[in-house]
Design a protein around this motif. Structure first.
Motif, PDB file in Angstrom:
ATOM      1  N   THR A 118       0.831  -1.201   0.000  1.00 32.40           N
ATOM      2  CA  THR A 118       0.000   0.000   0.000  1.00 32.40           C
ATOM      3  C   THR A 118       0.869   1.257   0.000  1.00 32.40           C
ATOM      4  OG1 THR A 118      -0.084   0.169   2.409  1.00 32.40           O
ATOM      5  CG2 THR A 118      -1.767  -1.217   1.348  1.00 32.40           C
ATOM      6  N   ASN A 119       0.231   2.391  -0.233  1.00 31.03           N
ATOM      7  CA  ASN A 119       0.936   3.671  -0.154  1.00 31.03           C
ATOM      8  C   ASN A 119       1.501   3.889   1.244  1.00 31.03           C
ATOM      9  OD1 ASN A 119       0.373   4.268  -2.805  1.00 31.03           O
ATOM     10  ND2 ASN A 119      -1.291   5.670  -2.359  1.00 31.03           N
ATOM     11  N   ASN A 120       0.772   3.440   2.263  1.00 30.68           N
ATOM     12  CA  ASN A 120       1.247   3.583   3.639  1.00 30.68           C
ATOM     13  C   ASN A 120       2.558   2.814   3.835  1.00 30.68           C
ATOM     14  OD1 ASN A 120      -1.699   4.058   3.637  1.00 30.68           O
ATOM     15  ND2 ASN A 120      -1.349   4.489   5.794  1.00 30.68           N
TER      16      ASN A 120
ATOM     17  N   PHE B 157      -0.831   8.061   9.133  1.00 28.84           N
ATOM     18  CA  PHE B 157      -0.386   7.196   8.047  1.00 28.84           C
ATOM     19  C   PHE B 157       0.568   6.114   8.532  1.00 28.84           C
ATOM     20  CE2 PHE B 157      -0.747  11.241   5.341  1.00 28.84           C
ATOM     21  CZ  PHE B 157      -2.065  10.965   5.017  1.00 28.84           C
TER      22      PHE B 157
ATOM     23  N   GLU C  47      -5.651   5.894   5.621  1.00 21.00           N
ATOM     24  CA  GLU C  47      -5.002   5.446   4.398  1.00 21.00           C
ATOM     25  C   GLU C  47      -4.308   6.623   3.729  1.00 21.00           C
ATOM     26  OE1 GLU C  47      -6.676   3.229   1.042  1.00 21.00           O
ATOM     27  OE2 GLU C  47      -7.642   2.010   2.594  1.00 21.00           O
ATOM     28  N   CYS C  48      -3.106   6.383   3.263  1.00 19.02           N
ATOM     29  CA  CYS C  48      -2.348   7.413   2.549  1.00 19.02           C
ATOM     30  C   CYS C  48      -2.800   7.398   1.098  1.00 19.02           C
ATOM     31  CB  CYS C  48      -0.855   7.125   2.652  1.00 19.02           C
ATOM     32  SG  CYS C  48       0.172   8.288   1.765  1.00 19.02           S
ATOM     33  N   GLY C  49      -3.337   8.492   0.650  1.00 16.85           N
ATOM     34  CA  GLY C  49      -3.818   8.574  -0.724  1.00 16.85           C
ATOM     35  C   GLY C  49      -2.691   8.800  -1.716  1.00 16.85           C
ATOM     36  N   ASP C  50      -3.012   8.621  -2.978  1.00 17.67           N
ATOM     37  CA  ASP C  50      -2.031   8.823  -4.042  1.00 17.67           C
ATOM     38  C   ASP C  50      -1.503  10.251  -4.049  1.00 17.67           C
ATOM     39  OD1 ASP C  50      -2.404   6.200  -4.835  1.00 17.67           O
ATOM     40  OD2 ASP C  50      -3.817   6.723  -6.435  1.00 17.67           O
ATOM     41  N   GLN C  51      -2.376  11.211  -3.770  1.00 18.37           N
ATOM     42  CA  GLN C  51      -1.986  12.614  -3.812  1.00 18.37           C
ATOM     43  C   GLN C  51      -0.897  12.930  -2.787  1.00 18.37           C
ATOM     44  OE1 GLN C  51      -5.092  15.377  -2.812  1.00 18.37           O
ATOM     45  NE2 GLN C  51      -4.003  17.116  -3.684  1.00 18.37           N
ATOM     46  N   VAL C  52      -1.027  12.394  -1.582  1.00 14.76           N
ATOM     47  CA  VAL C  52      -0.047  12.660  -0.527  1.00 14.76           C
ATOM     48  C   VAL C  52       1.305  12.057  -0.908  1.00 14.76           C
ATOM     49  CG1 VAL C  52       0.545  12.275   1.888  1.00 14.76           C
ATOM     50  CG2 VAL C  52      -1.823  12.751   1.258  1.00 14.76           C
TER      51      VAL C  52
ATOM     52  N   ARG D  52       2.395  11.162  -3.891  1.00 11.60           N
ATOM     53  CA  ARG D  52       2.915  11.835  -5.092  1.00 11.60           C
ATOM     54  C   ARG D  52       3.566  13.164  -4.726  1.00 11.60           C
ATOM     55  NH1 ARG D  52      -1.608  12.508  -7.815  1.00 11.60           N
ATOM     56  NH2 ARG D  52      -1.882  14.629  -7.116  1.00 11.60           N
TER      57      ARG D  52
END
Length: 89
Positions: A2-4, A40, A51-56, A58
């Motif tokens: 995951t992004n996290n 996060f 949840e860490c989103g794609d925007q964060v 990126r």
């Protein structure tokens, strides 16, 4: 993964504290508080996990590029970045 997980691994590999991450995100005009950031890095079972989103992620990666390389107008060398990191208290 995951992004996290990616964010956690980058944080450990770069030896960044929350303050460092907030500063990197400021380089790309992305504001986040330390408490939001801490959510996060919690375990998924924790009630305040987020949840860490794609925007964060990126924006963090874009800020990291600027932090390590500098901008086109004001480039830095890796040696300059490393010497600044060693001088930190």
């Amino acid at each position: 993964m995951t992004n996290n997980d990616i964010f956690k691994k980058l944080r450990v590999a770069l030896m960044f504290r929350d303050d460092d991450i907030v500063e990197v995100l400021k380089l790309v005009d992305f504001r986040i508080s330390k408490s939001e950031l801490g959510a996060f890095f919690r375990r998924e079972e924790h009630p305040k996990y987020m949840e860490c989103g794609d925007q964060v992620l990126r924006n963090f990666l874009n800020g990291l590029v600027i932090h390590l390389r500098g901008t086109k107008d004001n480039p830095t060398t890796p040696g300059e970045v490393l010497s600044k990191a060693k001088k930190k208290p």
